[in-house]
Design a protein around this motif. Sequence first.
Motif, PDB file in Angstrom:
ATOM      1  N   ARG A   1     -18.159 -28.353  -8.727  1.00 54.73           N
ATOM      2  CA  ARG A   1     -18.518 -29.769  -8.806  1.00 54.73           C
ATOM      3  C   ARG A   1     -17.942 -30.583  -7.652  1.00 54.73           C
ATOM      4  O   ARG A   1     -16.754 -30.482  -7.339  1.00 54.73           O
ATOM      5  CB  ARG A   1     -18.025 -30.358 -10.137  1.00 54.73           C
ATOM      6  N   LEU A   2     -18.802 -31.379  -7.046  1.00 53.65           N
ATOM      7  CA  LEU A   2     -18.406 -32.456  -6.149  1.00 53.65           C
ATOM      8  C   LEU A   2     -18.637 -33.739  -6.920  1.00 53.65           C
ATOM      9  O   LEU A   2     -19.781 -34.129  -7.162  1.00 53.65           O
ATOM     10  CB  LEU A   2     -19.232 -32.443  -4.859  1.00 53.65           C
ATOM     11  N   SER A   3     -17.577 -34.386  -7.337  1.00 52.94           N
ATOM     12  CA  SER A   3     -17.694 -35.536  -8.250  1.00 52.94           C
ATOM     13  C   SER A   3     -18.191 -36.758  -7.489  1.00 52.94           C
ATOM     14  O   SER A   3     -17.548 -37.226  -6.548  1.00 52.94           O
ATOM     15  CB  SER A   3     -16.335 -35.827  -8.889  1.00 52.94           C
ATOM     16  N   ILE A   4     -19.340 -37.275  -7.926  1.00 52.13           N
ATOM     17  CA  ILE A   4     -19.950 -38.449  -7.299  1.00 52.13           C
ATOM     18  C   ILE A   4     -20.144 -39.561  -8.323  1.00 52.13           C
ATOM     19  O   ILE A   4     -19.833 -40.720  -8.074  1.00 52.13           O
ATOM     20  CB  ILE A   4     -21.315 -38.087  -6.672  1.00 52.13           C
ATOM     21  N   VAL A   5     -20.691 -39.206  -9.475  1.00 55.99           N
ATOM     22  CA  VAL A   5     -20.903 -40.153 -10.568  1.00 55.99           C
ATOM     23  C   VAL A   5     -20.126 -39.652 -11.781  1.00 55.99           C
ATOM     24  O   VAL A   5     -20.256 -38.482 -12.156  1.00 55.99           O
ATOM     25  CB  VAL A   5     -22.403 -40.281 -10.919  1.00 55.99           C
TER      26      VAL A   5
ATOM     27  N   GLU B   1     -28.630 -35.478  -7.855  1.00 53.47           N
ATOM     28  CA  GLU B   1     -28.401 -36.827  -8.372  1.00 53.47           C
ATOM     29  C   GLU B   1     -29.692 -37.360  -8.967  1.00 53.47           C
ATOM     30  O   GLU B   1     -30.754 -37.248  -8.343  1.00 53.47           O
ATOM     31  CB  GLU B   1     -27.943 -37.790  -7.263  1.00 53.47           C
ATOM     32  N   ILE B   2     -29.596 -37.929 -10.159  1.00 57.04           N
ATOM     33  CA  ILE B   2     -30.726 -38.634 -10.773  1.00 57.04           C
ATOM     34  C   ILE B   2     -30.414 -40.122 -10.654  1.00 57.04           C
ATOM     35  O   ILE B   2     -29.595 -40.668 -11.399  1.00 57.04           O
ATOM     36  CB  ILE B   2     -30.908 -38.226 -12.253  1.00 57.04           C
ATOM     37  N   TYR B   3     -31.053 -40.771  -9.705  1.00 58.71           N
ATOM     38  CA  TYR B   3     -30.689 -42.134  -9.360  1.00 58.71           C
ATOM     39  C   TYR B   3     -31.031 -43.141 -10.463  1.00 58.71           C
ATOM     40  O   TYR B   3     -30.388 -44.178 -10.586  1.00 58.71           O
ATOM     41  CB  TYR B   3     -31.369 -42.535  -8.047  1.00 58.71           C
ATOM     42  N   ASN B   4     -32.039 -42.834 -11.262  1.00 58.70           N
ATOM     43  CA  ASN B   4     -32.457 -43.768 -12.318  1.00 58.70           C
ATOM     44  C   ASN B   4     -31.990 -43.317 -13.696  1.00 58.70           C
ATOM     45  O   ASN B   4     -32.587 -43.668 -14.706  1.00 58.70           O
ATOM     46  CB  ASN B   4     -33.978 -43.923 -12.319  1.00 58.70           C
ATOM     47  N   HIS B   5     -30.916 -42.554 -13.761  1.00 59.02           N
ATOM     48  CA  HIS B   5     -30.535 -41.989 -15.057  1.00 59.02           C
ATOM     49  C   HIS B   5     -30.080 -43.060 -16.042  1.00 59.02           C
ATOM     50  O   HIS B   5     -30.223 -42.903 -17.255  1.00 59.02           O
ATOM     51  CB  HIS B   5     -29.464 -40.904 -14.868  1.00 59.02           C
ATOM     52  N   LEU B   6     -29.545 -44.177 -15.545  1.00 61.70           N
ATOM     53  CA  LEU B   6     -29.157 -45.261 -16.462  1.00 61.70           C
ATOM     54  C   LEU B   6     -30.386 -45.876 -17.124  1.00 61.70           C
ATOM     55  O   LEU B   6     -30.341 -46.261 -18.302  1.00 61.70           O
ATOM     56  CB  LEU B   6     -28.347 -46.322 -15.718  1.00 61.70           C
TER      57      LEU B   6
ATOM     58  N   SER C   1     -27.822 -46.060  -3.212  1.00 66.47           N
ATOM     59  CA  SER C   1     -26.532 -46.586  -2.772  1.00 66.47           C
ATOM     60  C   SER C   1     -25.528 -46.686  -3.927  1.00 66.47           C
ATOM     61  O   SER C   1     -24.407 -47.159  -3.732  1.00 66.47           O
ATOM     62  CB  SER C   1     -26.702 -47.968  -2.120  1.00 66.47           C
ATOM     63  N   LEU C   2     -25.940 -46.241  -5.120  1.00 67.53           N
ATOM     64  CA  LEU C   2     -25.041 -46.262  -6.271  1.00 67.53           C
ATOM     65  C   LEU C   2     -24.201 -44.998  -6.295  1.00 67.53           C
ATOM     66  O   LEU C   2     -24.726 -43.881  -6.260  1.00 67.53           O
ATOM     67  CB  LEU C   2     -25.853 -46.361  -7.567  1.00 67.53           C
ATOM     68  N   ALA C   3     -22.880 -45.146  -6.325  1.00 65.42           N
ATOM     69  CA  ALA C   3     -21.973 -44.002  -6.385  1.00 65.42           C
ATOM     70  C   ALA C   3     -20.593 -44.501  -6.781  1.00 65.42           C
ATOM     71  O   ALA C   3     -20.252 -45.682  -6.580  1.00 65.42           O
ATOM     72  CB  ALA C   3     -21.912 -43.287  -5.038  1.00 65.42           C
TER      73      ALA C   3
ATOM     74  N   ALA D   1     -23.594 -39.837   2.154  1.00 61.48           N
ATOM     75  CA  ALA D   1     -24.217 -40.460   3.319  1.00 61.48           C
ATOM     76  C   ALA D   1     -25.731 -40.441   3.167  1.00 61.48           C
ATOM     77  O   ALA D   1     -26.315 -39.416   2.817  1.00 61.48           O
ATOM     78  CB  ALA D   1     -23.817 -39.733   4.606  1.00 61.48           C
ATOM     79  N   LEU D   2     -26.370 -41.590   3.418  1.00 61.17           N
ATOM     80  CA  LEU D   2     -27.827 -41.685   3.403  1.00 61.17           C
ATOM     81  C   LEU D   2     -28.351 -41.308   4.785  1.00 61.17           C
ATOM     82  O   LEU D   2     -27.718 -41.597   5.807  1.00 61.17           O
ATOM     83  CB  LEU D   2     -28.278 -43.092   3.030  1.00 61.17           C
TER      84      LEU D   2
END
Length: 677
Positions: free
Chosen positions: A53-57, A81-86, A285-287, A392-393
């Motif tokens: 695991r690389l912890s991001i969220v 990453e699932i950007y819309n998971h919330l 950009s959420l992290a 990084a984007l």
Amino acid sequence: MCGFAGFLLGQPGGLDGLETLATHMANAIAHRGPDDLGAWADAQAGVALGHRRLSIVDLSPAGHQPMASRSGRFVMAFNGEIYNHLEMRAELQSAGVAPAWRGHSDTETLLACFEQWGIEATQAKTVGMFAIALWDVQARTLHLARDRFGEKPLYYGWAGSGAGRAFVFGSELKALRAFPGFANPVCRQALAQYMRFMAVPAPRSIYQGIYKLEPGCVLTITGAPPAEAPAQPLRPPAVFGTLSLRRWWSLADVVQAGAKNQLTDEVEAVQLLEQRLLDAVRLQSLADVPLGAFLSGGVDSSAIVALMQQQASRPVKTFTVGFEEAGFDESPYAKAVAKHLGTDHTELFVTAVEAQAVIAQLSAMYDEPFADSSQIPTHLVCKAARQHVTVALSGDAGDELFGGYNRYFWGPRIWAKLAWLPYSVRQALGAAISAMPVAGWDAMSRPVNALLAGGKGIVQAGDKAHKLAARLRGVRDLDDLYLSLVSEWQDPAAVVSGDHGAALVEPTSLLADPLPEADLAGVANSPLRMMYRDSMTYLPDDILCKVDRAAMATSLETRVPFLDHRVAELAWQLPIGMKIRVGQGKWALRQVLYKHVPRELIDRPKSGFGIPVGQWLCGPLRPWAESLLNEARLQQEGYFYPAPIRKKWAEHLAGQRDHTASLWAVLMFQAWLESVS
């Protein structure tokens, strides 16, 4: 961002210590996830999962993997990453079916959604990048899934022998090689395709019996896996014993829909594009860790950074790498854009010695032969960024979606001038051009170049004339021309020895998910066809692979806003005139960028992210190259016919031809072979 590995035994009970073995496989890719290690196994079912695991969220232990769903039905190892998971969580909660959440990771969200909506319905709702291994405890079924464009890698196949024979899978080949008894030989068909494309195209890998899951696909095994690999790679839809392979998302469908719903109002199109990109950049950009962006000063990266900065409350951290060699340093362009946008900019200046030092790491980093030499500066900029940020984007995929590559302009233009000639006449013309030596063409070009001011002369005229001649001799239509333009070794069968099969030398992957020509008026013979094929092949097999391995070697997560599928869907609604106009690509994207950055900071000839490898091969890298290209060594190893390689090497050293890319393909295979022998 993480890495995982696992296996499903053909005979449950065939191996002991399944959880320990899964841990061993996962540790082979520890660089992908330095923050945590997990393993899970069910000895009765003969299945195991390992995870790094690389912890991001959700940096807490609540994000630990492999993770079980609340009911215990599913166990998952997840990379991405699932950007819309919330938003997906909120949908579950509004329906009154959300579990009691343990944390706020997207892994937990996915598991809850799988339980409520099923696998494909959940994937259809996602905005993100992922590779997933999901074990259904109740149905004793394994599911492997990959995101729409192939941002995250996923290999699968068969390894081991006897009772220890297993179906294996993982994020990188080194995890599969860690399985006991792995002895899969080099796949000659894959090697032939590699020599053509400079990367092994999906669905093959460099090993026999090991494959890449194609983007947008789900592989399912119910019960025991098939005992042996299929004779040829499976293409969706397919059934092979207890294994089924299907496509859950299709770019061809997107292209069809876009062709039937083209945007005609240019103002509206640019506004829609800007809004889609703003949304994609906002989500990505959420992290819960420091975040930044790569900035080269070109259209794509500048657009992403501009939209990041517009929505940020503080200066965005941006990164670029510069080189000491003249003609290869784009850092001044990036610096000018960063200054205009007000970013917190970091420049890394690299010497030739530092760049050359990366070469020794490439075989381990890429895990199979990979010959896009921009892998070197890509790794260096990732390494520099990782000192400051964890995410990084990037501006990748802008070329494929909005028409940025030179072949989109010149390919159709060249074909339009040659198509009227009978094939036999084109062959004769090609032979006539080849009859004059390279030096002769160079001599003829000098007086012409002297009359052209501003560096508009033809550089390496002889080399380019001979390349044109080769294409004239073998090109029958625009598809042939495209294949020629993306092929380095034009005839791999002439250099790869052994049983690679004449039919399999051809790029079967380029014909994947073919476009229904009758439904797509105007696409069949236009740059749009090239963009589609690049998006299906060059993008995942080369560009995304390059960035993923270069970044994950430093434990850096990269995100690609252009590959938000809603951005891609809009891009395919743009007619060709909103992509390519007056010989310049990315018209619509440029209009968005010009709202934020003056065009004089952006408008310049397109250049690649390159380094002077060809010069190095004639200088400091020559002893290394000579060793790998030694005729006796090539003959003994038995993968290549030495003669064509030695011919190109001699011409390159003599300055007669620039064979950098062709030689780099051979060198990267040789270096990889040495590293795994």
